[in-house]
Design an enzyme around this catalytic site. Structure first.
Site, PDB file in Angstrom:
ATOM      1  N   LYS A 106      12.459  30.814   8.835  1.00 64.92           N
ATOM      2  CA  LYS A 106      11.615  31.658   9.689  1.00 64.92           C
ATOM      3  C   LYS A 106      10.758  32.630   8.870  1.00 64.92           C
ATOM      4  O   LYS A 106       9.779  33.167   9.379  1.00 64.92           O
ATOM      5  CB  LYS A 106      12.456  32.411  10.722  1.00 64.92           C
ATOM      6  CG  LYS A 106      13.369  33.493  10.187  1.00 64.92           C
ATOM      7  CD  LYS A 106      14.166  34.130  11.316  1.00 64.92           C
ATOM      8  CE  LYS A 106      15.185  35.126  10.830  1.00 64.92           C
ATOM      9  NZ  LYS A 106      14.630  36.308  10.199  1.00 64.92           N
ATOM     10  N   ASP A 107      11.114  32.865   7.600  1.00 62.90           N
ATOM     11  CA  ASP A 107      10.329  33.750   6.737  1.00 62.90           C
ATOM     12  C   ASP A 107       9.153  33.039   6.060  1.00 62.90           C
ATOM     13  O   ASP A 107       8.316  33.689   5.435  1.00 62.90           O
ATOM     14  CB  ASP A 107      11.211  34.334   5.613  1.00 62.90           C
ATOM     15  CG  ASP A 107      12.278  35.283   6.141  1.00 62.90           C
ATOM     16  OD1 ASP A 107      12.079  35.839   7.229  1.00 62.90           O
ATOM     17  OD2 ASP A 107      13.296  35.454   5.446  1.00 62.90           O
ATOM     18  N   THR A 148      21.937  46.444   4.343  1.00 66.40           N
ATOM     19  CA  THR A 148      21.211  47.716   4.426  1.00 66.40           C
ATOM     20  C   THR A 148      20.952  48.092   5.875  1.00 66.40           C
ATOM     21  O   THR A 148      21.114  49.256   6.279  1.00 66.40           O
ATOM     22  CB  THR A 148      19.862  47.608   3.673  1.00 66.40           C
ATOM     23  OG1 THR A 148      20.120  47.236   2.328  1.00 66.40           O
ATOM     24  CG2 THR A 148      19.108  48.922   3.692  1.00 66.40           C
ATOM     25  N   ARG A 149      20.551  47.115   6.673  1.00 68.05           N
ATOM     26  CA  ARG A 149      20.236  47.388   8.082  1.00 68.05           C
ATOM     27  C   ARG A 149      21.487  47.792   8.869  1.00 68.05           C
ATOM     28  O   ARG A 149      21.437  48.679   9.722  1.00 68.05           O
ATOM     29  CB  ARG A 149      19.560  46.170   8.719  1.00 68.05           C
ATOM     30  CG  ARG A 149      18.084  46.047   8.321  1.00 68.05           C
ATOM     31  CD  ARG A 149      17.429  44.858   8.979  1.00 68.05           C
ATOM     32  NE  ARG A 149      17.731  43.620   8.286  1.00 68.05           N
ATOM     33  CZ  ARG A 149      17.860  42.431   8.877  1.00 68.05           C
ATOM     34  NH1 ARG A 149      17.743  42.319  10.191  1.00 68.05           N
ATOM     35  NH2 ARG A 149      18.108  41.362   8.163  1.00 68.05           N
ATOM     36  N   ARG A 152      14.179  48.104   8.403  1.00 64.21           N
ATOM     37  CA  ARG A 152      13.888  47.187   7.308  1.00 64.21           C
ATOM     38  C   ARG A 152      15.055  47.138   6.331  1.00 64.21           C
ATOM     39  O   ARG A 152      15.926  47.984   6.327  1.00 64.21           O
ATOM     40  CB  ARG A 152      12.629  47.649   6.571  1.00 64.21           C
ATOM     41  CG  ARG A 152      11.323  47.524   7.363  1.00 64.21           C
ATOM     42  CD  ARG A 152      10.844  46.094   7.464  1.00 64.21           C
ATOM     43  NE  ARG A 152      11.021  45.382   6.199  1.00 64.21           N
ATOM     44  CZ  ARG A 152      10.279  45.552   5.107  1.00 64.21           C
ATOM     45  NH1 ARG A 152       9.285  46.410   5.118  1.00 64.21           N
ATOM     46  NH2 ARG A 152      10.517  44.872   4.012  1.00 64.21           N
ATOM     47  N   ARG A 159       8.490  40.441  17.380  1.00 66.54           N
ATOM     48  CA  ARG A 159       8.963  39.551  18.447  1.00 66.54           C
ATOM     49  C   ARG A 159      10.155  40.155  19.183  1.00 66.54           C
ATOM     50  O   ARG A 159      10.188  40.198  20.413  1.00 66.54           O
ATOM     51  CB  ARG A 159       9.357  38.191  17.832  1.00 66.54           C
ATOM     52  CG  ARG A 159      10.033  37.218  18.793  1.00 66.54           C
ATOM     53  CD  ARG A 159      10.593  36.015  18.044  1.00 66.54           C
ATOM     54  NE  ARG A 159      11.568  36.409  17.045  1.00 66.54           N
ATOM     55  CZ  ARG A 159      12.849  36.658  17.297  1.00 66.54           C
ATOM     56  NH1 ARG A 159      13.328  36.557  18.532  1.00 66.54           N
ATOM     57  NH2 ARG A 159      13.685  36.993  16.327  1.00 66.54           N
ATOM     58  N   ARG A 160      11.128  40.661  18.422  1.00 69.96           N
ATOM     59  CA  ARG A 160      12.297  41.274  19.055  1.00 69.96           C
ATOM     60  C   ARG A 160      11.919  42.546  19.807  1.00 69.96           C
ATOM     61  O   ARG A 160      12.398  42.800  20.912  1.00 69.96           O
ATOM     62  CB  ARG A 160      13.362  41.573  17.991  1.00 69.96           C
ATOM     63  CG  ARG A 160      14.032  40.328  17.438  1.00 69.96           C
ATOM     64  CD  ARG A 160      14.912  40.641  16.232  1.00 69.96           C
ATOM     65  NE  ARG A 160      15.570  39.435  15.737  1.00 69.96           N
ATOM     66  CZ  ARG A 160      15.960  39.260  14.485  1.00 69.96           C
ATOM     67  NH1 ARG A 160      15.749  40.221  13.583  1.00 69.96           N
ATOM     68  NH2 ARG A 160      16.557  38.146  14.117  1.00 69.96           N
ATOM     69  N   VAL A 177      20.364  42.452   5.340  1.00 65.19           N
ATOM     70  CA  VAL A 177      21.319  42.587   6.448  1.00 65.19           C
ATOM     71  C   VAL A 177      22.280  43.754   6.218  1.00 65.19           C
ATOM     72  O   VAL A 177      22.505  44.581   7.105  1.00 65.19           O
ATOM     73  CB  VAL A 177      22.115  41.274   6.637  1.00 65.19           C
ATOM     74  CG1 VAL A 177      23.243  41.461   7.626  1.00 65.19           C
ATOM     75  CG2 VAL A 177      21.183  40.165   7.118  1.00 65.19           C
ATOM     76  N   CYS A 185      -2.391  35.599  12.064  1.00 66.34           N
ATOM     77  CA  CYS A 185      -2.076  37.002  12.376  1.00 66.34           C
ATOM     78  C   CYS A 185      -0.619  37.138  12.791  1.00 66.34           C
ATOM     79  O   CYS A 185       0.009  36.193  13.257  1.00 66.34           O
ATOM     80  CB  CYS A 185      -3.005  37.543  13.450  1.00 66.34           C
ATOM     81  SG  CYS A 185      -2.370  37.530  15.109  1.00 66.34           S
TER      82      CYS A 185
END
Length: 308
Positions: A80-81, A150-151, A145, A127-128, A148, A236
């Site tokens: 997805k990245d 860190t978040r 940001r 999106r989320r 995982v 975009c």
């Protein structure tokens, strides 16, 4: 099999898990490998939302350069990245079997979901954010940001009610909380839960070796989703979700685009026989554009250009 396959990867725990998985599969086939971890720009610039950086492939560019320079032989990515258009000279060689595609909410108590009050949810994904605001318009969504780990730490440290993650990522590194809520109403990012391996177009040895890891059903589903994304996006960053799954020789597809504030939503659902699947992502995206998606995408482009 004298060549040692150098596996390029980001150096986060999740990225290393993914690269190690590819390494183990290649070594089980008799190939010699070595991991080459590196830091991406997306891992280094953490004080701005991704969409404000204005860089396509922010998590993949560093590895693309290493591949083209000959420093590594393959790069392993969260699919997805990866931009839908790969750099010239780099090709997709394997999509591994997909994990669960859902997003989840990690929270400090879920009572707030049943009240009409305000709440603060964290995510770095447009999106989320758009889908959350569409369902919970009174809530505030703040930027989150980092990798995982860190978040998750930032969620603990801040006065937020919850944060949104990909279920597959937390499961892979065994950090999925027991009380996390699966957001089955949220359409995932195109190719969420899938791992992609790329190499240089001219590297026949590596293409043959890594090609043995390809999972054809996942490859087909992610191709449809990324085709939908590419047709809609036009380069975009936008709140776009897409999910294709295959059952009983039928492809079930769901795609959606939201306005940045989540108020507008244009979606599409299709069931197509496997024999008729050619161009499904593109056809679905063109229908969304005709239903008002073209106007919505232009508004998103305008808003993004003012940010940059």
């Amino acid at each position: 099999m004298s060549k040692i396959i150098r596996i390029g990867t980001r150096d986060s725990e999740l990225a290393l898990w993914q690269a190690t998985t590819v390494q183990e599969k290649l070594e089980a086939l008799g190939y010699d490998t070595i991991l080459v971890p590196t830091k991406s720009m997306g891992d280094q610039v953490l004080d701005k939302p991704l969409y404000e950086l204005g860089v396509t492939g922010i998590f993949t560019k560093t590895l693309d350069v290493a591949l083209l320079k000959g420093d590594i032989d393959i790069a392993v990515h969260s699919m997805k990245d990866v931009p839908t258009q790969l750099p010239q000279g780099i090709v997709q060689v394997a999509v591994l079997e997909r994990a669960v595609t859902h997003d989840i909410l990690v929270h400090k108590g879920a009572e707030f979901l049943n009240s009409n009050g305000s709440a603060t949810i964290a995510t770095g994904s447009l999106r989320r954010k758009a889908q959350w605001l569409n369902k919970y318009p009174k809530h505030k969504v703040v930027d989150l940001r980092g990798n995982v780990n860190t978040r998750l730490l930032k969620l603990i440290e801040n006065d937020w009610q919850g944060a949104i993650f990909a279920q597959a990522g937390l499961e892979r590194i065994k950090l999925l909380p027991k009380d996390a809520i699966q957001l089955d109403w949220m359409i995932p990012a195109p190719a969420q839960g899938a791992m992609l391996v790329v190499t240089k177009e001219e590297d026949d040895f590596t293409k043959e070796a890594v090609g043995k890891l390809n999972h054809s059903e996942t490859e087909l589903a992610t191709t449809i989703e990324r085709e939908f994304l590419r047709t809609l996006e036009g380069g975009c960053t936008a709140p776009i979700g897409a999910l294709a799954h295959i059952k009983d020789k039928t492809v079930y597809f769901e795609g959606v685009v939201f306005s940045l504030d989540g108020r507008q939503k244009i979606d599409i659902k299709k069931e197509v026989k496997l024999s008729n699947v050619q161009g499904l992502g593109k056809i679905s995206a063109e229908e969304v554009l005709q239903k008002g998606g073209d106007k919505l995408m232009q508004e998103i482009r305008n808003e993004n250009s003012t940010v940059h």
